[in-house]
Design a protein around this motif. Structure first.
Motif, short mmCIF file in Angstrom:
data_model
loop_
_atom_site.label_atom_id
_atom_site.label_comp_id
_atom_site.label_asym_id
_atom_site.label_seq_id
_atom_site.Cartn_x
_atom_site.Cartn_y
_atom_site.Cartn_z
N CYS A 30 0.81 -1.21 0.00
CA CYS A 30 0.00 0.00 0.00
C CYS A 30 0.85 1.27 0.00
O CYS A 30 0.40 2.33 0.43
N GLN A 31 2.07 1.18 -0.52
CA GLN A 31 3.00 2.29 -0.45
C GLN A 31 2.53 3.53 -1.20
O GLN A 31 2.95 4.65 -0.88
N ASP A 32 1.64 3.37 -2.19
CA ASP A 32 1.15 4.54 -2.91
C ASP A 32 0.16 5.35 -2.07
O ASP A 32 -0.05 6.53 -2.32
N ARG A 33 -0.43 4.73 -1.03
CA ARG A 33 -1.45 5.41 -0.22
C ARG A 33 -1.04 5.61 1.24
O ARG A 33 -1.68 6.38 1.94
N VAL A 34 -0.03 4.88 1.69
CA VAL A 34 0.33 4.93 3.12
C VAL A 34 1.82 5.26 3.26
O VAL A 34 2.67 4.60 2.68
N LEU A 142 0.92 6.19 8.03
CA LEU A 142 -0.08 7.25 7.96
C LEU A 142 -0.63 7.35 6.54
O LEU A 142 0.14 7.31 5.57
N ALA A 143 -1.95 7.53 6.44
CA ALA A 143 -2.59 7.67 5.12
C ALA A 143 -2.11 8.95 4.44
O ALA A 143 -2.10 10.02 5.04
#
Length: 188
Positions: A30-34, A142-143
């Protein structure tokens, strides 16, 4: 810390290195969002010392150094939550169970074993820390943006577990950096 100054500090369990490695793999999903929690900062908070003076920090260091706990097993429960203690201070913030909001933490539940409960209760009672509804967890990150909570609830979480290697007292240097004050190694 000069006399009279106060700082925020916390007592935490370190997460076994194999689980940290697997959590880094989850962060990549989820590295693109978190924005990921740094691997060296992945921990389970047992108690928070808000506005602690030097005497309170000395008490915490002494208590942890003298503690005699066995290492609790650290296992993820599969429960994923999101939220923010910082954002809750903003009157315009409204928690939404279905939406992870920018700046919220992504939290992964840890099994609340009797060994973990004992350490947490010993620490909070001795240091007079009020902790309502303790839910052991690690923060994934964090988001960076708003997105559906179902996206993080669908993450493939690791099944690896192991004993917590230590209990630490850490001081907040900033929102993302901490200074180690004392470490107590635990025996399995």
């Amino acid at each position: 810390m000069a006399g009279g100054q106060r700082t925020n500090a916390f007592i935490c369990l370190r997460v076994p290195p194999d689980l940290v490695d697997d959590l880094v793999d989850v962060q990549r999903q989820c590295q693109d969002r978190v924005d990921p929690q740094y691997p060296e900062h992945i921990h389970i908070t047992l108690g928070f010392l808000h506005g602690a003076d030097e005497r309170k920090l000395d008490d915490a260091r002494s208590f942890i150094t003298d503690g005699a706990w066995s290492a609790p097993a650290i296992r993820l429960t599969g429960e994923v939550r999101h939220g923010s203690w910082t954002l809750r201070k903003n009157p315009s913030y409204r928690y939404d169970e279905d939406t992870v909001q920018k700046g919220e933490q992504i939290r992964l539940g840890i099994e609340h074993t009797p060994e973990l409960a004992r350490i947490q209760q010993d620490i909070t009672q001795y240091l007079d820390i009020v902790e309502d509804d303790f839910w052991p967890h690690v923060t994934l990150g964090l988001a960076r943006e708003d997105f559906p909570a179902s996206d993080v609830k669908a993450l493939r979480l690791p099944a690896v577990s192991g004993p917590a290697p230590s209990v630490d007292v850490q001081r907040e240097a900033s929102a993302t950096a901490f200074t180690l004050l004392v470490r107590k190694e635990l025996t399995p």
